[in-house]
Design a protein around this motif. Structure first.
Motif, PDB file in Angstrom:
ATOM      1  N   ARG B   2       0.854  -1.198   0.000  1.00 41.39           N
ATOM      2  CA  ARG B   2       0.000   0.000   0.000  1.00 41.39           C
ATOM      3  C   ARG B   2       0.881   1.236   0.000  1.00 41.39           C
ATOM      4  O   ARG B   2       1.962   1.210   0.583  1.00 41.39           O
ATOM      5  CB  ARG B   2      -0.782   0.121   1.307  1.00 41.39           C
ATOM      6  CG  ARG B   2      -1.640  -1.035   1.662  1.00 41.39           C
ATOM      7  CD  ARG B   2      -1.876  -1.036   3.187  1.00 41.39           C
ATOM      8  NE  ARG B   2      -2.590  -2.234   3.563  1.00 41.39           N
ATOM      9  CZ  ARG B   2      -3.908  -2.345   3.485  1.00 41.39           C
ATOM     10  NH1 ARG B   2      -4.644  -1.332   3.081  1.00 41.39           N
ATOM     11  NH2 ARG B   2      -4.504  -3.475   3.815  1.00 41.39           N
ATOM     12  N   SER B   3       0.377   2.355  -0.532  1.00 43.71           N
ATOM     13  CA  SER B   3       1.182   3.577  -0.424  1.00 43.71           C
ATOM     14  C   SER B   3       1.148   4.052   1.023  1.00 43.71           C
ATOM     15  O   SER B   3       2.183   4.287   1.647  1.00 43.71           O
ATOM     16  CB  SER B   3       0.670   4.731  -1.286  1.00 43.71           C
ATOM     17  OG  SER B   3      -0.097   4.284  -2.331  1.00 43.71           O
ATOM     18  N   GLN B   4      -0.097   4.184   1.536  1.00 43.03           N
ATOM     19  CA  GLN B   4      -0.192   4.650   2.914  1.00 43.03           C
ATOM     20  C   GLN B   4      -0.354   3.459   3.829  1.00 43.03           C
ATOM     21  O   GLN B   4      -1.123   2.538   3.535  1.00 43.03           O
ATOM     22  CB  GLN B   4      -1.411   5.548   3.055  1.00 43.03           C
ATOM     23  CG  GLN B   4      -1.190   6.932   2.474  1.00 43.03           C
ATOM     24  CD  GLN B   4      -2.185   7.908   3.045  1.00 43.03           C
ATOM     25  OE1 GLN B   4      -3.389   7.668   2.986  1.00 43.03           O
ATOM     26  NE2 GLN B   4      -1.706   8.997   3.602  1.00 43.03           N
ATOM     27  N   GLY B   5       0.314   3.492   4.950  1.00 48.90           N
ATOM     28  CA  GLY B   5       0.175   2.404   5.905  1.00 48.90           C
ATOM     29  C   GLY B   5      -1.179   2.477   6.592  1.00 48.90           C
ATOM     30  O   GLY B   5      -1.882   3.473   6.490  1.00 48.90           O
ATOM     31  N   ILE B   6      -1.536   1.401   7.285  1.00 49.06           N
ATOM     32  CA  ILE B   6      -2.785   1.437   8.054  1.00 49.06           C
ATOM     33  C   ILE B   6      -2.465   1.581   9.531  1.00 49.06           C
ATOM     34  O   ILE B   6      -1.420   1.129  10.013  1.00 49.06           O
ATOM     35  CB  ILE B   6      -3.676   0.196   7.794  1.00 49.06           C
ATOM     36  CG1 ILE B   6      -2.948  -1.108   8.105  1.00 49.06           C
ATOM     37  CG2 ILE B   6      -4.176   0.177   6.353  1.00 49.06           C
ATOM     38  CD1 ILE B   6      -3.823  -2.334   7.926  1.00 49.06           C
ATOM     39  N   GLU B   8      -2.386   1.345  13.584  1.00 48.89           N
ATOM     40  CA  GLU B   8      -2.142   0.155  14.401  1.00 48.89           C
ATOM     41  C   GLU B   8      -3.450  -0.516  14.841  1.00 48.89           C
ATOM     42  O   GLU B   8      -3.557  -1.739  14.798  1.00 48.89           O
ATOM     43  CB  GLU B   8      -1.270   0.529  15.607  1.00 48.89           C
ATOM     44  CG  GLU B   8      -0.756  -0.693  16.349  1.00 48.89           C
ATOM     45  CD  GLU B   8       0.322  -0.383  17.379  1.00 48.89           C
ATOM     46  OE1 GLU B   8       0.975   0.677  17.279  1.00 48.89           O
ATOM     47  OE2 GLU B   8       0.505  -1.220  18.281  1.00 48.89           O
ATOM     48  N   LEU B  11      -4.952  -2.345  11.940  1.00 52.47           N
ATOM     49  CA  LEU B  11      -4.080  -3.473  11.632  1.00 52.47           C
ATOM     50  C   LEU B  11      -4.346  -4.637  12.578  1.00 52.47           C
ATOM     51  O   LEU B  11      -4.482  -5.789  12.154  1.00 52.47           O
ATOM     52  CB  LEU B  11      -2.608  -3.024  11.730  1.00 52.47           C
ATOM     53  CG  LEU B  11      -1.543  -4.108  11.642  1.00 52.47           C
ATOM     54  CD1 LEU B  11      -1.589  -4.802  10.281  1.00 52.47           C
ATOM     55  CD2 LEU B  11      -0.148  -3.505  11.875  1.00 52.47           C
ATOM     56  N   PHE B  12      -4.454  -4.336  13.876  1.00 55.54           N
ATOM     57  CA  PHE B  12      -4.632  -5.428  14.828  1.00 55.54           C
ATOM     58  C   PHE B  12      -6.054  -5.992  14.831  1.00 55.54           C
ATOM     59  O   PHE B  12      -6.254  -7.159  15.162  1.00 55.54           O
ATOM     60  CB  PHE B  12      -4.092  -5.055  16.212  1.00 55.54           C
ATOM     61  CG  PHE B  12      -2.600  -5.221  16.246  1.00 55.54           C
ATOM     62  CD1 PHE B  12      -2.031  -6.427  16.606  1.00 55.54           C
ATOM     63  CD2 PHE B  12      -1.753  -4.199  15.811  1.00 55.54           C
ATOM     64  CE1 PHE B  12      -0.658  -6.617  16.575  1.00 55.54           C
ATOM     65  CE2 PHE B  12      -0.373  -4.377  15.774  1.00 55.54           C
ATOM     66  CZ  PHE B  12       0.178  -5.595  16.157  1.00 55.54           C
ATOM     67  N   PHE B  14      -7.591  -6.429  12.031  1.00 57.09           N
ATOM     68  CA  PHE B  14      -7.405  -7.355  10.912  1.00 57.09           C
ATOM     69  C   PHE B  14      -6.674  -8.624  11.362  1.00 57.09           C
ATOM     70  O   PHE B  14      -7.122  -9.750  11.101  1.00 57.09           O
ATOM     71  CB  PHE B  14      -6.641  -6.647   9.778  1.00 57.09           C
ATOM     72  CG  PHE B  14      -6.040  -7.562   8.751  1.00 57.09           C
ATOM     73  CD1 PHE B  14      -6.860  -8.284   7.881  1.00 57.09           C
ATOM     74  CD2 PHE B  14      -4.666  -7.717   8.651  1.00 57.09           C
ATOM     75  CE1 PHE B  14      -6.300  -9.149   6.939  1.00 57.09           C
ATOM     76  CE2 PHE B  14      -4.104  -8.573   7.721  1.00 57.09           C
ATOM     77  CZ  PHE B  14      -4.925  -9.299   6.866  1.00 57.09           C
TER      78      PHE B  14
END
Lengths: 365, 365
Positions: B2-6, B8, B11-12, B14
């Motif tokens: 991805r260009s931009q991160g997700i 935290e 993310l967790f 997910f």
């Protein structure tokens, strides 16, 4: 083994005291590993019991491994690349040569590697009984492509090039090597264990990945510049059949075959590696790499000002200097040619570099 | 990528949702891994950044590895045994054969392994270009020592025996094999990856370790019955020169040579393995093993009562049954001969075994 165990408190007092003998990373300028990113540690702990050696039990973790391979494949410009999470660059390199040996099926196989290749290739060639033909470097410590071509013959099962060498941070002439490999119909493995998570985030960098048709496999290590917990490397292949050629039957597991080197494998480390990639994204990695490269350039200019020029113009955050000093309290290392070698990993800040330059300057006077 | 991160949090969420697709260990009766002991997890986290591939930087962790080798060596009745922490049984077995190949230096090397050997030996023989000679089993699924003797010749670089087979939990006739190896002057590697942390804690068990003169190396895996975090195995050798024969030069590291397969290695996993050993001691392990064996015996008697006798009398907590049922919700596995196989690891309690027997009984009716 003691008969009676020791209490947890006492045990951890002991372990804490032992840890005092480990170097903190702060003054370590020689390592290609770094402090893991906090999301790597958290994700690793979430999947701590997961064993990717039995992926049918851990289908969730196995999907994370597939996603990691997809992300790294896309970064190497082949989203459909095959691959798996290895224990690190050595396993990746060994497996790449193992695939190539099987594919070629020649009687007296040889491999053409650069003089600057990581010592894991020496291990791999010994283990796999491959003749290791070493191509000399040019004056910039890059593999001499012409020499490599001369060493390549019908028994050459693979060429190897390095994108971001361990000692000088340079990139071998990957495009030229890819052509030589194509011409000879041989495999070409690119060791980007370090550079694979640096070069794609630079404003400009030479082609080194699957964009070059001749490149058949790549090593890329999340536990180096990917800031993951140890151990997690990745082997990527262009062609699924290469990996599958390594399959052995696996009775009594949830899958029937496996191509990995190890059996039991850490799912936690894989979750950690993916977590960093998802959390930082391309923008985040670009920022981390930009900072490492800024410190690396400051180091090079500072050392030059002190009379210690950089040996070869590096493409990644590894630099070697003609500097005989051994500054106390700093962990630097030396190349096979005796040059001082410094890696500006994410744990190395601008302040640390300035401190180091001051210490070198003080010795110099 | 991805260009931009997700973030935290996202993310967790997910990762937690993905983890739902992993099996919990509760109903997993097929695995030789288990939930790690809490002290393993704590110690692993304390040494999370440690890389044993560069032991001069991590002298504290390196001293833990030395202590782990000493403890396991003493358990195998040779406190002065050499060794190191591998990534698991496969690496240990591969390295053992690699040492033996180098030591023997014959042109067409072969290895004599039992029919019941773990598939890692197939990998190792392919990688090392060794002819794998398979000795048949006797009617108790143990290696037939006479057949092994017949297969052994001047090109045999090593015999292999298993102490606690993956499929039937039996122990090969290690004493007889050790004599055959001695008579032929060949190496003899004992794969005790599983049984090495079971057999020493039983009231009675056959000799299988360095007490037998002919045994030259042993695999023993803390990440199986040692309840450590993955990955940590251990390779032990009687003779230091065997290990040192694998040394390759390691420029730019804090040590000058290494005999390990991997370069970068997890110091955290090694600290975790040692932590469990120190915390439990012999008494603690004896208690854990006693409970596993009690459940194992209850399983065997319960299955027999249902008309499914155990196939071979196992020495460790692995049992195979002539039972065609596939109880829903339970993860069992099957041997190459099609027998149902169950491992009573520490996560399997008496309650779980009773539940399982009830489910089998219900299907049976």
């Amino acid at each position: 083994m003691r008969s009676q165990g020791i209490a947890e408190d006492e045990l951890f007092s002991f372990l804490l005291s032992v840890k005092e003998n480990d170097r903190r990373y702060r003054h370590v300028l020689s390592s290609m590993c770094t402090l893991p990113h906090p999301v790597a540690v958290r994700a690793m702990n979430l999947f701590i019991e997961s064993n990717l050696g039995d992926p049918g039990l851990f289908e969730g973790t196995a999907s994370l491994e597939a996603l990691l391979v997809e992300r790294l494949g896309a970064l190497m410009h082949l989203p459909e690349a095959c691959g798996y999470a290895t224990s690190g660059g050595t396993e990746s390199n060994l497996q790449a040569l193992r695939m190539a040996r099987r594919e070629a099926g020649v009687r007296s196989p040889n491999v053409v590697v650069p003089e600057s290749a990581h010592f894991s290739f020496e291990k791999a060639c010994e283990i796999l009984s491959l003749e290791m033909r070493v191509a000399p470097s040019d004056d910039m410590y890059r593999m001499d492509a012409e020499a490599a071509a001369d060493l390549t013959d019908k028994n050459t099962i693979s060429l190897v090039g390095v994108a971001g060498t361990t000692e000088y941070g340079v990139v071998d002439p990957i495009a030229a090597l890819a052509e030589i490999a194509s011409d000879h119909g041989t495999a070409f493995h690119v060791d980007a264990a370090f550079g694979g998570l640096v070069l794609p985030f630079l404003p400009e960098s030479p082609l080194f990945d699957f964009q070059l048709e001749g490149v058949t496999s790549i090593s890329i290590d999340p536990h180096k510049m990917g800031m993951s917990t140890i151990p997690v490397g990745c082997l990527l292949t262009r062609d699924p059949s290469m990996l599958c050629s390594l399959n052995v039957d696996t009775p009594y597991l949830t899958v029937k075959q496996e191509f990995t080197l190890a059996g039991t494998r850490s799912g936690g480390a894989v979750a950690g590696a993916l977590a960093v990639i998802e959390h930082l994204g391309r923008d985040g990695f670009t920022a981390v790499v930009a900072e490492c490269m800024a410190n690396h350039r400051r180091l090079i200019s500072g050392m030059a000002a002190l009379g210690y020029p950089v040996i070869a113009e590096p493409k990644v955050n590894v630099a070697a200097f003609d500097c005989p000093l051994s500054p106390e309290g700093w962990q630097v290392s030396h190349t096979r040619h005796g040059h001082m070698r410094i890696v500006c990993m994410p744990h190395i800040t601008t302040t640390i570099i300035e401190e180091f330059l001051k210490d070198i300057g003080d010795m110099h006077v």
